[in-house]
Design a protein around this motif. Structure first.
Motif, PDB file in Angstrom:
ATOM      1  N   LEU A  79      93.329  49.640  54.900  1.00 41.43           N
ATOM      2  CA  LEU A  79      92.461  48.730  55.655  1.00 41.43           C
ATOM      3  C   LEU A  79      91.187  49.497  55.974  1.00 41.43           C
ATOM      4  O   LEU A  79      91.195  50.418  56.800  1.00 41.43           O
ATOM      5  N   HIS A  80      90.076  49.149  55.323  1.00 37.61           N
ATOM      6  CA  HIS A  80      88.820  49.874  55.494  1.00 37.61           C
ATOM      7  C   HIS A  80      88.077  49.406  56.740  1.00 37.61           C
ATOM      8  O   HIS A  80      88.267  48.280  57.226  1.00 37.61           O
ATOM      9  N   GLY A  81      87.191  50.253  57.208  1.00 39.73           N
ATOM     10  CA  GLY A  81      86.433  49.954  58.424  1.00 39.73           C
ATOM     11  C   GLY A  81      85.461  48.800  58.273  1.00 39.73           C
ATOM     12  O   GLY A  81      85.044  48.205  59.266  1.00 39.73           O
ATOM     13  N   ASP A  82      85.060  48.453  57.043  1.00 37.81           N
ATOM     14  CA  ASP A  82      84.100  47.361  56.837  1.00 37.81           C
ATOM     15  C   ASP A  82      84.782  46.001  56.718  1.00 37.81           C
ATOM     16  O   ASP A  82      84.136  45.007  56.370  1.00 37.81           O
ATOM     17  N   PHE A 135      93.115  41.679  59.805  1.00 32.99           N
ATOM     18  CA  PHE A 135      94.433  42.092  59.322  1.00 32.99           C
ATOM     19  C   PHE A 135      95.198  42.762  60.467  1.00 32.99           C
ATOM     20  O   PHE A 135      94.663  43.638  61.149  1.00 32.99           O
ATOM     21  N   GLY A 136      96.438  42.346  60.668  1.00 31.25           N
ATOM     22  CA  GLY A 136      97.266  42.929  61.713  1.00 31.25           C
ATOM     23  C   GLY A 136      98.038  44.131  61.181  1.00 31.25           C
ATOM     24  O   GLY A 136      98.893  43.971  60.299  1.00 31.25           O
ATOM     25  N   PHE A 137      97.740  45.297  61.705  1.00 31.14           N
ATOM     26  CA  PHE A 137      98.387  46.511  61.196  1.00 31.14           C
ATOM     27  C   PHE A 137      99.889  46.475  61.445  1.00 31.14           C
ATOM     28  O   PHE A 137     100.680  46.844  60.572  1.00 31.14           O
ATOM     29  N   ASP A 138     100.297  46.018  62.631  1.00 32.44           N
ATOM     30  CA  ASP A 138     101.727  45.988  62.949  1.00 32.44           C
ATOM     31  C   ASP A 138     102.475  45.054  62.013  1.00 32.44           C
ATOM     32  O   ASP A 138     103.572  45.377  61.529  1.00 32.44           O
ATOM     33  N   GLU A 139     101.882  43.872  61.748  1.00 33.42           N
ATOM     34  CA  GLU A 139     102.529  42.915  60.844  1.00 33.42           C
ATOM     35  C   GLU A 139     102.599  43.483  59.430  1.00 33.42           C
ATOM     36  O   GLU A 139     103.617  43.350  58.734  1.00 33.42           O
ATOM     37  N   LEU A 140     101.502  44.136  59.002  1.00 29.79           N
ATOM     38  CA  LEU A 140     101.475  44.745  57.674  1.00 29.79           C
ATOM     39  C   LEU A 140     102.521  45.852  57.561  1.00 29.79           C
ATOM     40  O   LEU A 140     103.257  45.931  56.574  1.00 29.79           O
ATOM     41  N   MET A 189     105.935  53.189  49.933  1.00 30.00           N
ATOM     42  CA  MET A 189     104.861  52.298  50.389  1.00 30.00           C
ATOM     43  C   MET A 189     104.056  53.026  51.459  1.00 30.00           C
ATOM     44  O   MET A 189     104.611  53.460  52.472  1.00 30.00           O
ATOM     45  N   VAL A 190     102.748  53.141  51.250  1.00 29.61           N
ATOM     46  CA  VAL A 190     101.874  53.863  52.175  1.00 29.61           C
ATOM     47  C   VAL A 190     100.852  52.882  52.741  1.00 29.61           C
ATOM     48  O   VAL A 190     100.239  52.107  51.995  1.00 29.61           O
ATOM     49  N   VAL A 191     100.683  52.897  54.064  1.00 27.14           N
ATOM     50  CA  VAL A 191      99.698  52.037  54.724  1.00 27.14           C
ATOM     51  C   VAL A 191      98.739  52.918  55.510  1.00 27.14           C
ATOM     52  O   VAL A 191      99.166  53.767  56.290  1.00 27.14           O
ATOM     53  N   ARG A 192      97.432  52.712  55.287  1.00 30.43           N
ATOM     54  CA  ARG A 192      96.408  53.439  56.039  1.00 30.43           C
ATOM     55  C   ARG A 192      95.523  52.442  56.764  1.00 30.43           C
ATOM     56  O   ARG A 192      95.109  51.439  56.193  1.00 30.43           O
ATOM     57  N   ASP A 193      95.219  52.738  58.016  1.00 30.49           N
ATOM     58  CA  ASP A 193      94.295  51.916  58.804  1.00 30.49           C
ATOM     59  C   ASP A 193      93.117  52.798  59.187  1.00 30.49           C
ATOM     60  O   ASP A 193      93.226  53.681  60.039  1.00 30.49           O
ATOM     61  N   GLU A 194      91.969  52.555  58.542  1.00 24.86           N
ATOM     62  CA  GLU A 194      90.783  53.367  58.768  1.00 24.86           C
ATOM     63  C   GLU A 194      89.757  52.644  59.637  1.00 24.86           C
ATOM     64  O   GLU A 194      88.584  53.027  59.693  1.00 24.86           O
ATOM     65  N   ARG A 195      90.193  51.607  60.362  1.00 23.74           N
ATOM     66  CA  ARG A 195      89.254  50.803  61.139  1.00 23.74           C
ATOM     67  C   ARG A 195      88.913  51.428  62.484  1.00 23.74           C
ATOM     68  O   ARG A 195      87.869  51.124  63.069  1.00 23.74           O
ATOM     69  N   GLY A 196      89.778  52.278  63.014  1.00 28.38           N
ATOM     70  CA  GLY A 196      89.531  52.882  64.315  1.00 28.38           C
ATOM     71  C   GLY A 196      88.898  54.261  64.196  1.00 28.38           C
ATOM     72  O   GLY A 196      88.638  54.770  63.099  1.00 28.38           O
ATOM     73  N   ALA A 197      88.651  54.866  65.359  1.00 33.07           N
ATOM     74  CA  ALA A 197      88.069  56.205  65.363  1.00 33.07           C
ATOM     75  C   ALA A 197      89.025  57.222  64.754  1.00 33.07           C
ATOM     76  O   ALA A 197      88.598  58.169  64.083  1.00 33.07           O
ATOM     77  N   ASP A 198      90.323  57.015  64.982  1.00 36.71           N
ATOM     78  CA  ASP A 198      91.334  57.914  64.421  1.00 36.71           C
ATOM     79  C   ASP A 198      92.165  57.144  63.399  1.00 36.71           C
ATOM     80  O   ASP A 198      92.974  56.285  63.770  1.00 36.71           O
ATOM     81  N   PRO A 199      91.987  57.416  62.109  1.00 33.08           N
ATOM     82  CA  PRO A 199      92.772  56.709  61.078  1.00 33.08           C
ATOM     83  C   PRO A 199      94.277  56.903  61.279  1.00 33.08           C
ATOM     84  O   PRO A 199      94.728  57.964  61.731  1.00 33.08           O
ATOM     85  N   VAL A 200      95.036  55.868  60.973  1.00 33.63           N
ATOM     86  CA  VAL A 200      96.492  55.885  61.115  1.00 33.63           C
ATOM     87  C   VAL A 200      97.108  55.709  59.729  1.00 33.63           C
ATOM     88  O   VAL A 200      96.640  54.888  58.939  1.00 33.63           O
ATOM     89  N   GLU A 201      98.140  56.494  59.440  1.00 34.18           N
ATOM     90  CA  GLU A 201      98.820  56.356  58.153  1.00 34.18           C
ATOM     91  C   GLU A 201     100.327  56.416  58.357  1.00 34.18           C
ATOM     92  O   GLU A 201     100.825  57.257  59.103  1.00 34.18           O
ATOM     93  N   THR A 202     101.036  55.491  57.724  1.00 28.81           N
ATOM     94  CA  THR A 202     102.497  55.514  57.750  1.00 28.81           C
ATOM     95  C   THR A 202     102.994  55.364  56.321  1.00 28.81           C
ATOM     96  O   THR A 202     102.348  54.740  55.478  1.00 28.81           O
ATOM     97  N   SER A 203     104.156  55.929  56.071  1.00 25.77           N
ATOM     98  CA  SER A 203     104.739  55.888  54.732  1.00 25.77           C
ATOM     99  C   SER A 203     106.223  55.583  54.842  1.00 25.77           C
ATOM    100  O   SER A 203     106.905  56.084  55.743  1.00 25.77           O
ATOM    101  N   TYR A 204     106.715  54.738  53.944  1.00 23.39           N
ATOM    102  CA  TYR A 204     108.127  54.346  53.977  1.00 23.39           C
ATOM    103  C   TYR A 204     108.741  54.486  52.589  1.00 23.39           C
ATOM    104  O   TYR A 204     108.143  54.103  51.583  1.00 23.39           O
TER     105      TYR A 204
END
Length: 690
Positions: free
Chosen positions: A63-66, A201-206, A222-237
């Motif tokens: 999920l990009h910041g733009d 896009f809802g990060f929790d739902e994704l 499966m890797v999910v990255r959220d780059e929309r905030g000041a601190d990017p979040v990444e989770t992997s399953y």
């Protein structure tokens, strides 16, 4: 939008996608956040279908910041060669032609989630910009689209100048790919002309959906990255245990059976139109195979957690596969109860579906080519033959489990029969006594608990039920209450810990039964919030550790068996004072009484009085229990609406709360001990004594 200046090439490309832009709800359900997420699922599911076919074991979603979103896979890559009928590249066909793809019985996918061939093209039509890159045959190919039309952007953003292709399209070669490297990268910006304002896009739902997919496709990362905030979040399953592990993850309670795996398959014939080389559609009988995979377990609770999937696509509203699953369960368990009727003391009563589903956690996944769904959103499976296949597999496999001579299987199946029969008896008992669980008039009050001191008002919204600790507190509360709208029910010490006890034990416990009968709305599945006899239920226990324990036990009862009352914000905890400080005033001025509710508050008050030069009566009165207060003091501090403090009990997150209740009050001692040891330095007394 199609305008007069568009060439014939533009019209040909957009003639199908224009319908999508005019009626987006037909294809994605809605234009709010649900529809936005559905578009993303369409792209992700295409990559997952590749992984199901054995192509690629890693998918990355960013999920990009733009506001854009990117999906990368390491599969075969979208075909880049020219499709002979249209003269377009495979990439352009996939993204601009409705009902075009590799999932129409041609052998590219044995069983896939995408089957209508409209997913990628619909997302493209509803995107302000979509960029696709494909690695194939040592090259990297690229193409861009603006609201479904192929062309070239002059910059990296959606609002950059766009030049559509005029006479023919071009699939550009933009680089080289390493030998043996294939895959697809899709990045798109949802069109704000289509979707409602401020949807995101809802990060929790994704994250939840990605975790679910990783459970359903063992070995897929499966890797999910959220780059929309000041601190990017990444989770992997990544999970290798499949749906057995999924069922364990979903289970909200302690198990009475292990997780059982039921698998099998069946075949059926259906008539489908098949496209011939001449271009004609000819009805043809095709034999299909349906694979069934079920993981299920029963727990001590009564909540049902059911997840059903077709080719790993969630079907939240069920369908023929879920109907077949429930049909198989009913058949086997009714048969087993009939065979053990004497031991179970069943009589002539019959099991119903809710009795069997109580406490069940199940994950059902079927795989079949070209399943029939009701609509593009794929929420309900409609293929009729699947019902009987699933029912047959469940019946056969579950009956074999009951016929097993293994000690563990015999013990678990015996416990399961006891549970479903207990649920049946609870349902029948609740139905029988339903009318006695309503607010009674004076002639009917004898059916209520003897110790209940009821109020005079029949106005439910205005009435309050105080559950008080012990007869001594009851005596004082009788004098302190407003008999017009405040009712009192005394309980004797610490009630049953219902987190550990069975339903039958809870119903046979005198204190629990009295509370349920007094509130008059039933319990568990039969609880009806509108039937509750009181607008507020207030737990009034002593301000000590034992009182806190009693309050916790009561909250456990309400949470497990009368949860709608808690969720509606109608359960409260009274806040009685701990200390009574009498400040002495000089002369004839009357003394002032101040109540404090904690040791810190008392010390702060005494420090303040000392600085002010005021004296107080020694010793400061410390209330050990509600019974030590006189009626005026109890009324002023705890019961009178004008001066009391109530703490509302809320359930903001029922699943999280259920986990905490299970940790603190359940059968597993080791996790509780570990929690106490680890959290002892972080938990204040006020948080524990609550």
């Amino acid at each position: 939008m199609v305008t007069a200046e568009y060439s014939a090439h533009h019209l040909q490309v957009l003639e199908g996608l224009e319908a999508v832009r005019k009626r987006p709800g037909m294809y994605i359900g809605s234009t709010d956040s649900r529809g936005l997420m559905h578009c993303l699922w369409e792209i992700i599911d295409n990559s997952v279908d590749e992984a199901l076919g054995g192509h690629g074991d890693r998918i990355e979603i960013t999920l990009h910041g733009d506001g854009s979103v990117e999906v990368r896979d390491h599969a075969r890559g979208i075909p880049v060669d020219i499709e002979p009928r249209t003269g377009l590249s495979g990439v352009e066909v996939v993204f601009t032609k409705l009902h075009a793809g590799g999932k129409f019985g041609g052998g590219s996918y044995a069983a896939s989630g995408g089957l209508h061939g409209v997913g990628a093209s619909v997302v493209n039509a509803l995107s302000e910009r979509l960029d696709v890159e494909v690695d194939r045959a040592g090259k990297t190919y690229a193409m861009s689209f603006h609201r479904g039309e192929p062309g070239v952007f002059a910059g990296p953003t959606p609002d950059a100048p766009f030049t559509p292709f005029d006479k023919s399209s071009e699939l550009r070669v933009v680089g080289k790919a390493r030998k043996g490297v294939t895959g697809t990268r899709i990045r798109y910006w949802a069109d704000r002309q289509i979707f409602t304002k401020d949807v995101a896009f809802g990060f929790d739902e994704l994250e939840q959906r990605v975790r679910q997919t990783a459970f359903l496709v063992p070995g897929l990362e499966m890797v999910v990255r959220d780059e929309r905030g000041a601190d990017p979040v990444e989770t992997s399953y990544r999970f290798d245990g499949g749906i057995s592990e999924f069922a364990e993850f979903l289970a909200p309670d302690a198990g009475i059976t292990e997780t059982w795996r039921l698998t099998g398959s069946g075949t059926f014939t259906e008539t489908v139109p098949v496209l011939q080389p001449t271009g004609a559609m000819v009805p043809t009988d095709v034999e299909r195979e349906c694979e069934v995979d079920v993981a299920l377990r029963w727990g001590t609770g009564y909540d049902t957690v059911m997840r059903s999937f077709v080719n790993i696509i969630a079907t939240p509203k069920g369908g023929t596969h879920q109907q077949g699953f429930e049909q198989g369960l009913m058949k086997v368990l009714r048969s087993q109860v009939d065979q053990n009727a004497r031991r179970l003391k069943v009589g002539n009563d019959k099991l119903e579906k809710d009795d069997i589903l109580a406490g069940l956690t199940a994950v059902l996944n079927v795989r079949l080519p070209e399943p029939q769904f009701e609509g593009q959103t794929k929420e309900i499976l409609g293929t009729p033959a699947v019902r009987q296949i699933v029912s047959s597999v469940v019946t056969k496999q579950l009956a074999a489990r009951f016929a097993s001579t293994k000690r563990d299987d015999k013990a678990q199946t015996s416990l399961l029969l006891d549970k479903v029969v207990s649920e049946m008896k609870s349902r029948i008992s609740a139905r029988t006594h339903k009318e006695t669980q309503r607010r009674k008039n004076a002639l009917e009050s004898s059916s209520l608990p003897v110790k209940l001191v009821d109020c005079r008002s029949n106005d439910v919204a205005d009435s309050e039920l105080f559950i008080v600790e012990g007869d001594s507190a009851l005596g004082t509360a009788k004098l302190a209450r407003s008999s017009e709208y405040q009712a009192l029910l005394p309980i004797r010490g610490k009630i049953l810990n219902v987190q550990k006890a069975s339903v039958s034990d809870m119903l046979s416990n005198a204190e629990c039964a009295a509370i349920i009968q007094t509130i008059g709305a039933g319990s568990g599945r039969s609880f009806e919030l509108d039937a509750a006899r009181y607008g507020k239920v207030i737990l009034m226990s002593d301000a000590d550790v034992d009182g806190a324990h009693i309050r916790t036990l009561l909250l456990t009862l309400f949470f497990r068996y009368m949860r709608p009352l808690v969720e509606a914000g109608r359960v409260f905890a009274a806040v009685p004072p701990l200390h009574r400080v009498v400040v002495m005033n000089p002369g004839t001025k009357p003394h002032e009484t101040i109540y404090t509710y904690s040791e810190q508050e008392l010390h702060a008050l005494l420090t303040k009085l000392t600085k002010s030069g005021k004296r107080w009566q020694e010793p400061v009165q410390r209330y050990k229990g509600l019974g030590e207060m006189d009626a005026d003091q109890l009324a002023t501090t705890t019961m009178d609406r004008a001066g009391r403090t109530l703490r509302r009990v809320r359930v903001e997150d029922a699943e999280l709360a259920a986990g905490v209740f299970e940790l603190l009050m359940g059968n597993e001692v080791a996790p509780r001990r570990e929690f106490i040891v680890e959290a002892s330095d972080r938990l204040a007394r006020e948080r524990i004594d609550a």
